[in-house]
Enzyme design. Sequence first.
Site, PDB file in Angstrom:
ATOM      1  N   LYS A 154      63.889  21.859  16.950  1.00  0.00           N
ATOM      2  CA  LYS A 154      64.694  21.912  15.820  1.00  0.00           C
ATOM      3  C   LYS A 154      64.115  21.244  14.727  1.00  0.00           C
ATOM      4  O   LYS A 154      64.332  21.638  13.444  1.00  0.00           O
ATOM      5  CB  LYS A 154      66.035  20.996  16.360  1.00  0.00           C
ATOM      6  CG  LYS A 154      67.198  21.097  15.547  1.00  0.00           C
ATOM      7  CD  LYS A 154      68.455  20.778  16.232  1.00  0.00           C
ATOM      8  CE  LYS A 154      68.451  19.517  16.634  1.00  0.00           C
ATOM      9  NZ  LYS A 154      67.902  19.115  18.035  1.00  0.00           N
ATOM     10  N   THR A 168      61.178  20.544  13.683  1.00  0.00           N
ATOM     11  CA  THR A 168      59.773  21.360  13.282  1.00  0.00           C
ATOM     12  C   THR A 168      60.597  22.532  12.521  1.00  0.00           C
ATOM     13  O   THR A 168      59.907  22.787  11.249  1.00  0.00           O
ATOM     14  CB  THR A 168      58.748  22.015  14.404  1.00  0.00           C
ATOM     15  OG1 THR A 168      58.481  20.996  15.188  1.00  0.00           O
ATOM     16  CG2 THR A 168      58.124  22.919  13.956  1.00  0.00           C
ATOM     17  N   ARG A 221      66.758  12.427  10.447  1.00  0.00           N
ATOM     18  CA  ARG A 221      67.122  11.163  11.107  1.00  0.00           C
ATOM     19  C   ARG A 221      65.794  10.565  11.243  1.00  0.00           C
ATOM     20  O   ARG A 221      64.760  11.117  11.566  1.00  0.00           O
ATOM     21  CB  ARG A 221      67.711  11.584  12.559  1.00  0.00           C
ATOM     22  CG  ARG A 221      69.255  11.890  12.456  1.00  0.00           C
ATOM     23  CD  ARG A 221      69.397  12.147  13.596  1.00  0.00           C
ATOM     24  NE  ARG A 221      68.836  13.148  14.521  1.00  0.00           N
ATOM     25  CZ  ARG A 221      68.825  13.457  15.848  1.00  0.00           C
ATOM     26  NH1 ARG A 221      69.494  12.515  16.531  1.00  0.00           N
ATOM     27  NH2 ARG A 221      68.161  14.302  16.360  1.00  0.00           N
ATOM     28  N   LYS A 270      59.327  11.780  24.596  1.00  0.00           N
ATOM     29  CA  LYS A 270      59.046  12.643  23.724  1.00  0.00           C
ATOM     30  C   LYS A 270      57.864  12.509  22.905  1.00  0.00           C
ATOM     31  O   LYS A 270      57.221  13.342  22.396  1.00  0.00           O
ATOM     32  CB  LYS A 270      60.224  12.540  22.597  1.00  0.00           C
ATOM     33  CG  LYS A 270      61.454  13.114  22.917  1.00  0.00           C
ATOM     34  CD  LYS A 270      62.726  13.030  21.939  1.00  0.00           C
ATOM     35  CE  LYS A 270      62.349  13.868  20.933  1.00  0.00           C
ATOM     36  NZ  LYS A 270      63.232  13.824  19.910  1.00  0.00           N
ATOM     37  N   ALA A 274      72.611  12.017  19.673  1.00  0.00           N
ATOM     38  CA  ALA A 274      73.758  12.644  19.953  1.00  0.00           C
ATOM     39  C   ALA A 274      74.556  12.761  21.007  1.00  0.00           C
ATOM     40  O   ALA A 274      75.569  13.174  21.123  1.00  0.00           O
ATOM     41  CB  ALA A 274      73.455  14.225  19.255  1.00  0.00           C
ATOM     42  N   PHE A 291      70.262  17.306  19.471  1.00  0.00           N
ATOM     43  CA  PHE A 291      70.289  18.051  20.721  1.00  0.00           C
ATOM     44  C   PHE A 291      71.088  19.270  20.408  1.00  0.00           C
ATOM     45  O   PHE A 291      70.897  19.870  19.421  1.00  0.00           O
ATOM     46  CB  PHE A 291      71.129  17.223  21.615  1.00  0.00           C
ATOM     47  CG  PHE A 291      70.443  15.752  22.339  1.00  0.00           C
ATOM     48  CD1 PHE A 291      69.031  16.131  22.628  1.00  0.00           C
ATOM     49  CD2 PHE A 291      70.873  14.831  22.146  1.00  0.00           C
ATOM     50  CE1 PHE A 291      68.346  14.944  23.096  1.00  0.00           C
ATOM     51  CE2 PHE A 291      70.201  13.531  22.643  1.00  0.00           C
ATOM     52  CZ  PHE A 291      68.868  13.594  22.990  1.00  0.00           C
ATOM     53  N   PHE A 305      56.242  31.868  20.412  1.00  0.00           N
ATOM     54  CA  PHE A 305      55.152  31.195  21.097  1.00  0.00           C
ATOM     55  C   PHE A 305      54.366  32.197  21.507  1.00  0.00           C
ATOM     56  O   PHE A 305      54.855  33.452  21.634  1.00  0.00           O
ATOM     57  CB  PHE A 305      55.590  30.684  22.538  1.00  0.00           C
ATOM     58  CG  PHE A 305      56.275  29.107  22.429  1.00  0.00           C
ATOM     59  CD1 PHE A 305      55.612  28.121  22.907  1.00  0.00           C
ATOM     60  CD2 PHE A 305      57.609  29.025  21.605  1.00  0.00           C
ATOM     61  CE1 PHE A 305      56.408  26.727  22.772  1.00  0.00           C
ATOM     62  CE2 PHE A 305      58.030  27.743  21.684  1.00  0.00           C
ATOM     63  CZ  PHE A 305      57.213  26.605  22.378  1.00  0.00           C
ATOM     64  N   TRP A 339      55.463  26.259  13.029  1.00  0.00           N
ATOM     65  CA  TRP A 339      54.336  25.372  13.919  1.00  0.00           C
ATOM     66  C   TRP A 339      53.219  25.675  13.676  1.00  0.00           C
ATOM     67  O   TRP A 339      52.216  24.929  13.201  1.00  0.00           O
ATOM     68  CB  TRP A 339      54.567  25.378  15.508  1.00  0.00           C
ATOM     69  CG  TRP A 339      53.921  24.333  16.518  1.00  0.00           C
ATOM     70  CD1 TRP A 339      54.359  23.194  16.493  1.00  0.00           C
ATOM     71  CD2 TRP A 339      52.648  24.422  16.623  1.00  0.00           C
ATOM     72  NE1 TRP A 339      53.352  22.595  17.182  1.00  0.00           N
ATOM     73  CE2 TRP A 339      52.200  23.319  17.068  1.00  0.00           C
ATOM     74  CE3 TRP A 339      51.638  25.532  16.661  1.00  0.00           C
ATOM     75  CZ2 TRP A 339      50.993  22.943  17.782  1.00  0.00           C
ATOM     76  CZ3 TRP A 339      50.509  25.304  17.319  1.00  0.00           C
ATOM     77  CH2 TRP A 339      50.169  24.161  17.721  1.00  0.00           C
TER      78      TRP A 339
END
Length: 562
Positions: A73, A75, A96, A107, A279, A307, A388, A416
């Site tokens: 998200k 990214t 954030r 993470k 969240a 999230f 991907f 990405w």
Amino acid sequence: MSVKSDIEIAQSAVMKPITEIADGLGIEEKYLEQYGRYKAKISDRLLKDKAAKPDGKLILVTAITPTPAGEGKTTTSVGLADGLSRIGKKSIAVLREPSLGPVFGLKGGAAGGGYAQVVPMEDINLHFTGDFHAIGAANNLLAAMIDNSIYHGNPLNIDPRKITWKRCVDMNDRQLRFLVDGLGGKPNGVPREDGYDITVASEVMAVLCLSSDLMDLKERLSRLIVGYTYGRIAEQKPVTAGDLHAEGAMAALLKDAIKPNLVQTLEHTPAIIHGGPFANIAHGCNSVIATRMGMKLADYTVTEAGFGADLGAEKFLDIKCRKAGIRPDAVVVVATVRALKMHGGRPKNELASEDLDALEAGLPNLLKHVSNIRDVFGLPCVVALNAFPTDTEAEWKLVKEECGKLGVKVVLSEVWAKGGEGAEALAAEVVRLCEEPNHFGYAYDLDGSIEDKLDQIVRKIYGGDGVLLTENAKKQEKQLEAMGYGDLPICVAKTQYSFTDDPKKLGAPSGFKITVRNLKVNAGAGFIVALTGDIMTMPGLPTRPAAENIDVDENGKITGLF
């Protein structure tokens, strides 16, 4: 050929001086407070001085229910801001701040990924400009003043068994969840049961993120409820930070933390990073001040909510938008084929091969989130499908076909690997959606009981059959409504891994009810927190925390930060 890690990509970037980034936004020097060469705070006076300037478009980035397979998200948010810049739009990302708990826990870094990152990545992920430390200090000052008041004769008649305010630390530390303090005899305080929250769960964080300016912050701080007086339930009165005369000193600690932080993406698109409530245990959005500032400085502001859309987006729309008087012009729902196959029952270690059956079984999760955004909240929506290398054309086609049945377009995102170039198609669709009819509305009205509002959230957003309040929660509901807090919005503290309160129920379950075990009022932030399931306000570290892989060499170069 080896693939560079996120931190290697970030460290090889050539950044522009932050003054150049500010110039591109039209920020005058008098509003800029530099923290070195590549970071700065923006004075909150800028909002007052630009009050008459029309707002730009606001784009909310949210996602499907998260899985270990990853969705991307942040990214996507960064890449979309870069993509908008590449197609000639004046854009800004408003995000954030990462919490040290997840950075050293599960993470790793949280500043985007690949070639869609905000920089300086190490600074943003570690101490940045000290905002979280200031929030923790303000929180803990109030905690100290509570116990000090009790020690010195307890003039406010605080019942130590009814203290609701906890100390906090910005780290995942399960050892601090429950403890007894004040031991060692009378000189060392009054013994009582206590505990810590993680800083991002502190109401001070929520208050800072929902305040419109420093004076509003101070007023909200004064309303923080820290506990209750002695007596039977009907006789108990809330004790506030204002009763302790703590709000002035707390605001003094936060006078710089309330100012948003300006940085840049790898492609030199401006980015404001400010505030960071989780969240799943808080409202999951950056600060109102930062979002409003982005809308005054750019034509397109890209922001995100934590999230899945059942948590961050719902709270963004029902709490933040309601309090701030703003609304998104378009919403991006981020998904990956990999994550959808996990929702369809495919194990994480078997996601590399094509599996249309698992994908079809997992698609209802995406479709429920999309339906919520369009049909419950009335907002234009696009699905960003993060690409991907293991995805297949057949899998992409299936996602597009199923979303197309709802009238929602799916756009492939390759941010990405390609940065802003990989988001140009997504950016064009977002620009188009921003001109579409917008019928924004909330998931629930503020009138009615606390239970009524919870019931609407469960039925409309989660797809369940309603809410169950424990006997304890029913007593709390009665008390909160008697105290005049019944008309506040609801912030559900719930697992991020499921629409339900059971993290093992993936996809889009039905026929369930959500059990609320505890209700508390965040009077400063202005919402009721409903605790469900086993959700905790102090996370723990995993078996192998990310901290084990983080290191620094003799030159101060950090490695392993994702």
